[in-house]
Write a protein that holds these residues in place. Structure first.
Motif, PDB file in Angstrom:
ATOM      1  N   THR A 182       0.812  -1.209   0.000  1.00 17.42           N
ATOM      2  CA  THR A 182       0.000   0.000   0.000  1.00 17.42           C
ATOM      3  C   THR A 182       0.856   1.274   0.000  1.00 17.42           C
ATOM      4  N   ALA A 183       2.177   1.116  -0.083  1.00 20.28           N
ATOM      5  CA  ALA A 183       3.059   2.299  -0.083  1.00 20.28           C
ATOM      6  C   ALA A 183       2.865   3.094  -1.363  1.00 20.28           C
ATOM      7  N   ARG A 239       1.108  13.802  -6.076  1.00 22.72           N
ATOM      8  CA  ARG A 239       0.533  14.396  -4.861  1.00 22.72           C
ATOM      9  C   ARG A 239       1.235  15.701  -4.507  1.00 22.72           C
ATOM     10  N   LEU A 279      -0.930  19.078  -4.414  1.00 21.57           N
ATOM     11  CA  LEU A 279      -1.075  19.777  -3.126  1.00 21.57           C
ATOM     12  C   LEU A 279      -0.282  21.075  -3.134  1.00 21.57           C
ATOM     13  N   ALA A 299       1.581  10.019   6.566  1.00 23.50           N
ATOM     14  CA  ALA A 299       1.739  11.471   6.347  1.00 23.50           C
ATOM     15  C   ALA A 299       1.933  11.861   4.894  1.00 23.50           C
ATOM     16  N   GLY A 300       2.311  10.913   4.047  1.00 20.97           N
ATOM     17  CA  GLY A 300       2.582  11.274   2.653  1.00 20.97           C
ATOM     18  C   GLY A 300       3.694  12.310   2.590  1.00 20.97           C
ATOM     19  N   TYR A 320      -0.162  18.143   5.344  1.00 22.62           N
ATOM     20  CA  TYR A 320      -1.127  18.490   6.396  1.00 22.62           C
ATOM     21  C   TYR A 320      -0.434  18.672   7.745  1.00 22.62           C
ATOM     22  N   ASP A 342       5.238   7.106   7.628  1.00 29.91           N
ATOM     23  CA  ASP A 342       4.736   6.597   6.359  1.00 29.91           C
ATOM     24  C   ASP A 342       5.565   5.384   5.982  1.00 29.91           C
ATOM     25  N   SER A 365       6.127   4.680   2.739  1.00 30.53           N
ATOM     26  CA  SER A 365       6.752   4.977   1.450  1.00 30.53           C
ATOM     27  C   SER A 365       7.963   5.887   1.628  1.00 30.53           C
ATOM     28  N   TRP A 399       7.653   3.710   8.763  1.00 28.55           N
ATOM     29  CA  TRP A 399       6.937   2.814   9.659  1.00 28.55           C
ATOM     30  C   TRP A 399       5.659   2.313   9.000  1.00 28.55           C
ATOM     31  N   ASP A 400       5.230   1.125   9.419  1.00 27.90           N
ATOM     32  CA  ASP A 400       3.982   0.534   8.949  1.00 27.90           C
ATOM     33  C   ASP A 400       2.939   0.745  10.048  1.00 27.90           C
ATOM     34  N   VAL A 401       1.925   1.545   9.743  1.00 25.95           N
ATOM     35  CA  VAL A 401       0.915   1.912  10.738  1.00 25.95           C
ATOM     36  C   VAL A 401       0.165   0.686  11.298  1.00 25.95           C
ATOM     37  N   PHE A 446      -6.708  10.363   4.825  1.00 25.43           N
ATOM     38  CA  PHE A 446      -6.772   9.344   3.763  1.00 25.43           C
ATOM     39  C   PHE A 446      -5.736   8.254   3.977  1.00 25.43           C
ATOM     40  N   ALA A 447      -5.563   7.809   5.195  1.00 27.61           N
ATOM     41  CA  ALA A 447      -4.495   6.850   5.468  1.00 27.61           C
ATOM     42  C   ALA A 447      -5.006   5.757   6.408  1.00 27.61           C
ATOM     43  N   PRO A 448      -4.256   4.649   6.524  1.00 26.89           N
ATOM     44  CA  PRO A 448      -4.695   3.553   7.401  1.00 26.89           C
ATOM     45  C   PRO A 448      -4.809   4.005   8.860  1.00 26.89           C
TER      46      PRO A 448
END
Ligand SMILES: C[S@@+](CC[C@H](N)C(=O)[O-])C[C@H]1O[C@@H](n2cnc3c(N)ncnc32)[C@H](O)[C@@H]1O
Ligand SMILES: [Zn+2]
Length: 291
Positions: free
Chosen positions: A62-63, A72, A76, A107-108, A112, A129, A131, A150-152, A170-172
């Motif tokens: 999902t990265a 993005r 943004l 956080a991408g 934000y 994040d 990615s 990190w993997d949430v 928009f994240a897990p």
């Protein structure tokens, strides 16, 4: 122990007191170009300024890819979602208990989180994040951001009760861990797309539509551990160039599920300006005491 994180990851020295070792949960310290715990677990700080705390097999499914991150950042950066960043920052400032760090889960590019930190002078921010492409951007998005790979879905490498405001855009989401790392007087802010988000493009380009039950799922995913503290709906009528529209599509989930050539052709056939409505739900939650 001297802290020598000058060029890369200097900021990590400022956020390290909010972190814990992901292996043994002990305190971490910044040392050379690494973060270390007393038991000798060490994690590299990349030249691009983020620390990689992940060990073992990492599921990157999902990265965000480099293309998604670039799209993005472009979209943004052009300010199209600025009112959303403004709303999130305003809500965060209103709910902030006054102490603790700000955590952005998934956080991408850090867009934000940077907006929230601008509203909370002097407060440190953690951008998590999975990615690395996103983290490179997040690490530079604001002088007070410490960025962590990190993997949430795993237990967070963050101390219990360290977080004042946790944002998830928009994240897990992981209700149990979000609850653990938040201060009892802290707040959770979750942003999801409303059902008609980008409706005009969904129809014309054959994109994935937003699951209509998303609202239920947000409440469900944070569970009994949080008490609703307000919902704000935000609708942004956008007037875009085809290039903007292409970025908007490329940063979203449809980028993974639709043939890029087909999408490119459909976008090329759109008339300018491309009019589309972005629609968001911003939900705030208070931390419920553990029963
Ligand atoms: C739709 S993007 C949103 C990014 C940012 N919050 C924003 O709104 O600009 C989702 C982000 O979550 C990250 N992500 C996906 N799965 C993740 C996971 N298991 N742990 C941490 N981050 C994850 C992706 O790499 C991506 O940056
Ligand atoms: Zn350790």
């Amino acid at each position: 122990m001297p802290i020598r994180l000058h060029h890369h990851g200097r900021v990590l020295a400022d956020v390290v007191s909010y972190l814990r070792c992901p292996i043994c949960a002990g305190d971490l310290a910044a040392e050379g170009s690494a973060l270390r715990c007393a038991s000798g677990h060490a994690f590299d700080v990349a030249r691009q300024g983020y620390a990689n705390l992940l060990t073992g097999k990492v599921h990157l499914g999902t990265a965000d890819t480099p293309e998604m991150v670039a799209a993005r950042a472009a979209f943004l950066g052009a300010g199209h979602f600025a009112p959303l960043a403004e709303l999130v920052a305003e809500r965060a400032a209103a709910l902030d208990p006054g102490e603790g760090c700000v955590l952005d889960a998934g956080a991408g590019t850090g867009h934000y989180l940077a907006a929230v930190l601008d509203r909370l002078p002097g407060r440190p921010g953690l951008a998590l994040d999975i990615s690395k492409h996103a983290l490179r951007r997040a690490a530079r998005a604001h002088p007070r951001i410490g960025a962590l790979a990190w993997d949430v879905w795993r237990p967070l490498p963050v101390r219990t009760g360290a977080v004042a405001v946790l944002i998830d855009v928009f994240a897990p989401r992981s209700g149990t861990e979000f609850h653990r790392v938040l201060r009892p007087d802290g707040a959770l802010i979750v942003v999801t797309p409303a059902a008609h988000h980008l409706g005009e493009l969904v129809e014309r380009l054959g994109l994935l539509s937003v699951d209509e039950r998303k609202a239920d799922r947000v409440a469900g995913s944070v569970g009994e551990r949080f008490a609703p503290a307000g919902t704000w709906s935000l609708e942004l009528p956008l007037s875009l160039t085809r290039a903007d529209a292409a970025s908007l599509v490329a940063m979203g989930p449809s980028a993974r599920h639709t043939d890029p050539e087909v999408l490119r052709a459909r976008i090329a056939a759109l008339a300018e300006p491309v009019r589309v409505t972005a629609a968001f739900e911003v939900r705030a939650f208070d931390v419920r005491p553990e029963t």
